[in-house]
Design a protein around this motif. Structure first.
Motif, short mmCIF file in Angstrom:
data_model
loop_
_atom_site.label_atom_id
_atom_site.label_comp_id
_atom_site.label_asym_id
_atom_site.label_seq_id
_atom_site.Cartn_x
_atom_site.Cartn_y
_atom_site.Cartn_z
N LYS A 75 0.86 -1.09 0.01
CA LYS A 75 0.00 -0.07 -0.09
C LYS A 75 0.92 1.28 -0.03
N ASN A 76 2.20 1.21 0.10
CA ASN A 76 3.02 2.32 0.17
C ASN A 76 2.71 3.31 1.09
N THR A 77 2.43 2.57 2.37
CA THR A 77 1.96 3.22 3.54
C THR A 77 2.92 2.74 4.71
N MET A 78 3.18 3.98 5.39
CA MET A 78 4.16 3.59 6.77
C MET A 78 3.28 4.07 7.90
N TYR A 79 3.65 3.52 8.97
CA TYR A 79 2.63 3.61 10.27
C TYR A 79 3.57 3.94 11.45
N LEU A 80 3.15 4.76 12.40
CA LEU A 80 3.88 5.06 13.62
C LEU A 80 2.77 4.74 14.66
N GLN A 81 2.91 3.71 15.32
CA GLN A 81 1.90 3.54 16.65
C GLN A 81 2.62 4.08 17.83
N MET A 82 1.82 4.82 18.34
CA MET A 82 2.53 5.81 19.72
C MET A 82 1.87 5.37 20.84
N ASN A 83 2.51 4.71 21.83
CA ASN A 83 1.74 4.55 23.10
C ASN A 83 2.39 5.18 24.18
N ASN A 84 1.46 5.26 25.40
CA ASN A 84 2.08 5.95 26.38
C ASN A 84 2.87 7.21 26.16
N LEU A 85 1.86 8.00 25.60
CA LEU A 85 2.30 9.37 25.07
C LEU A 85 2.60 10.36 26.23
N LYS A 86 3.53 11.16 26.30
CA LYS A 86 3.96 12.30 27.16
C LYS A 86 3.53 13.40 26.46
N PRO A 87 3.49 14.54 27.45
CA PRO A 87 3.47 15.68 26.88
C PRO A 87 4.54 16.23 26.07
N GLU A 88 5.82 15.87 26.36
CA GLU A 88 6.77 16.03 25.50
C GLU A 88 6.99 15.56 24.29
N ASP A 89 5.85 14.63 23.85
CA ASP A 89 5.75 14.22 22.58
C ASP A 89 5.02 15.17 21.68
N THR A 90 4.53 16.07 22.30
CA THR A 90 3.86 17.19 21.41
C THR A 90 4.58 17.80 20.37
N ALA A 91 4.32 17.74 19.24
CA ALA A 91 5.09 18.17 18.14
C ALA A 91 4.22 18.07 16.80
N VAL A 92 4.53 18.59 15.90
CA VAL A 92 4.18 18.03 14.31
C VAL A 92 5.13 17.18 13.65
N TYR A 93 4.49 16.14 13.53
CA TYR A 93 5.07 14.92 12.83
C TYR A 93 5.06 14.57 11.65
N TYR A 94 6.26 14.58 10.78
CA TYR A 94 6.39 14.70 9.53
C TYR A 94 6.79 13.12 9.02
N CYS A 95 6.11 13.04 7.93
CA CYS A 95 7.02 11.59 7.12
C CYS A 95 7.90 11.93 6.08
N MET A 96 8.76 11.19 5.93
CA MET A 96 10.00 11.38 5.01
C MET A 96 10.03 9.99 4.17
N LEU A 97 10.46 10.30 2.87
CA LEU A 97 10.93 9.22 2.15
C LEU A 97 11.86 9.46 1.47
N SER A 98 12.93 8.56 1.52
CA SER A 98 14.21 8.89 0.55
C SER A 98 14.24 7.87 -0.14
N MET A 99 14.20 8.24 -1.69
CA MET A 99 14.49 7.25 -2.87
C MET A 99 15.64 7.66 -3.82
N ARG A 100 16.47 7.04 -4.07
CA ARG A 100 17.58 7.21 -4.66
C ARG A 100 18.37 8.47 -4.00
N THR A 101 18.32 9.58 -4.74
CA THR A 101 18.83 10.70 -4.23
C THR A 101 18.06 11.86 -3.98
N SER A 102 16.79 11.71 -3.77
CA SER A 102 15.88 12.59 -3.40
C SER A 102 15.30 12.20 -2.23
N GLN A 103 14.63 13.33 -1.56
CA GLN A 103 13.86 13.11 -0.29
C GLN A 103 12.64 13.87 -0.36
#
Length: 115
Positions: A75-103
């Motif tokens: 499905k070309n899909t990536m996941y991040l299961q986050m458990n036991n979250l803490k206030p310090e985890d507060t942020a904008v979360y970004y997905c990155m894909l690296s393919m050959r020489t490009s990001q």
């Protein structure tokens, strides 16, 4: 071109869980690595977790034991299961894909953990 769309962010209480998704579309081949980064206000963007094409994973120390990265190649899909979250985890979360020489980067999804 490659497009990445994150979803699954939101507001959760301390100790709660969220599952982030990153759907990749476009011309995709020879992926080197996919990863999750995050950026909190006033801080630099930092690596949370990455997964290589062969399936090997790595985590930031802050994520070890609480977060789990996975990928559905079909499905070309990536996941991040986050458990036991803490206030310090507060942020904008970004997905990155690296393919050959490009990001490629997604637009980000906000995760807010209340105390």
């Amino acid at each position: 071109q490659v497009q990445l769309v994150e979803s699954g962010g939101g507001l959760v209480q301390r100790g709660g869980s969220l599952r982030l998704s990153c759907a990749a579309s476009g011309t995709i081949f020879s992926i080197n690595v996919m990863a999750w980064y995050r950026q909190a206000p006033g801080k630099q963007r930092e690596l949370v977790a990455g997964i290589l094409s062969g399936g090997a994973t790595n985590y930031a120390d802050s994520a070890k034991g609480r977060f789990s990265i996975s990928r559905d190649n079909g499905k070309n899909t990536m996941y991040l299961q986050m458990n036991n979250l803490k206030p310090e985890d507060t942020a904008v979360y970004y997905c990155m894909l690296s393919m050959r020489t490009s990001q490629y980067w997604g637009q980000g999804t906000q995760v807010t953990v209340s105390s």
